[in-house]
Design a protein around this motif. Structure first.
Motif, PDB file in Angstrom:
ATOM      1  N   ARG A 158       0.749  -1.154  -0.129  1.00 54.60           N
ATOM      2  CA  ARG A 158       0.002  -0.115   0.069  1.00 54.60           C
ATOM      3  C   ARG A 158       0.703   1.130  -0.109  1.00 54.60           C
ATOM      4  N   GLU A 159       0.424   2.130  -0.682  1.00 52.30           N
ATOM      5  CA  GLU A 159       1.377   3.261  -1.010  1.00 52.30           C
ATOM      6  C   GLU A 159       0.538   4.780  -0.897  1.00 52.30           C
ATOM      7  N   PHE A 160       1.260   5.653  -0.159  1.00 50.19           N
ATOM      8  CA  PHE A 160       0.660   6.909   0.129  1.00 50.19           C
ATOM      9  C   PHE A 160       0.264   7.536  -1.404  1.00 50.19           C
ATOM     10  N   ASP A 165       1.329  12.170   8.426  1.00 50.06           N
ATOM     11  CA  ASP A 165       2.226  10.948   7.983  1.00 50.06           C
ATOM     12  C   ASP A 165       1.890  10.297   6.686  1.00 50.06           C
ATOM     13  N   THR A 166       2.767  10.086   5.896  1.00 47.05           N
ATOM     14  CA  THR A 166       2.840   8.923   4.822  1.00 47.05           C
ATOM     15  C   THR A 166       2.851   7.630   5.235  1.00 47.05           C
ATOM     16  N   ASN A 167       2.861   7.344   6.210  1.00 49.68           N
ATOM     17  CA  ASN A 167       2.964   5.725   6.440  1.00 49.68           C
ATOM     18  C   ASN A 167       1.546   5.350   6.917  1.00 49.68           C
ATOM     19  N   PRO A 168       1.015   4.301   6.276  1.00 48.18           N
ATOM     20  CA  PRO A 168      -0.420   3.887   6.312  1.00 48.18           C
ATOM     21  C   PRO A 168      -0.518   3.391   7.880  1.00 48.18           C
ATOM     22  N   ARG A 169       0.429   2.876   8.578  1.00 44.08           N
ATOM     23  CA  ARG A 169       0.445   2.545  10.062  1.00 44.08           C
ATOM     24  C   ARG A 169      -0.028   3.698  11.001  1.00 44.08           C
ATOM     25  N   ALA A 170       0.277   4.880  10.489  1.00 41.32           N
ATOM     26  CA  ALA A 170      -0.299   6.115  11.175  1.00 41.32           C
ATOM     27  C   ALA A 170      -1.687   6.363  11.419  1.00 41.32           C
TER      28      ALA A 170
END
Length: 122
Positions: free
Chosen positions: A45-47, A103-108
């Motif tokens: 998955r990408e930002f 944040d660009t991290n999907p975990r955020a």
């Protein structure tokens, strides 16, 4: 806590446009961040883009910068992703998400929609 529903996906030819919408069941907090991510088959998955609900500051992935625009309609609690000049490499399932970090991290992000398919043919 909040339900997010994406809409507007479909199948188009390269060079055409689509506008995705993300409708939320609850109003965001003023500090909320809403973002779009995408995931192609066999890839991570990408930002794609994010927007700060309060103030509207936005951030884009380099791959979509200049082609995609993220925006929000505060009274309707909807976030949009206008996608112009679509390319075959834009083909993916697009997800909207809500979090509290820029944040660009999907975990955020804690809250996610089910996704909407975007297919771009060459």
């Amino acid at each position: 806590q909040v339900q997010l529903v994406e809409s507007g996906g479909g199948s188009v030819q390269a060079g055409e446009s689509l506008r995705l919408a993300c409708t939320a069941s609850m109003r965001p907090y003023s500090r909320s961040i809403e973002a779009w991510f995408r995931q192609a088959p066999g890839k991570d998955r990408e930002f794609v883009a994010l927007i700060r609900w309060h103030g509207g500051s936005a951030l884009y992935a380099d791959s979509v910068k200049g082609r995609f625009t993220i925006s929000r309609d505060n009274p309707k609690n909807v976030v949009y992703l206008q996608m112009n000049s679509l390319k075959p490499e834009d083909t993916a399932v697009y997800y909207c998400a809500r979090g509290s970090q820029y944040d660009t991290n999907p975990r955020a992000y804690d809250d996610w929609g089910q996704g909407t398919q975007v297919t771009v043919a060459s």
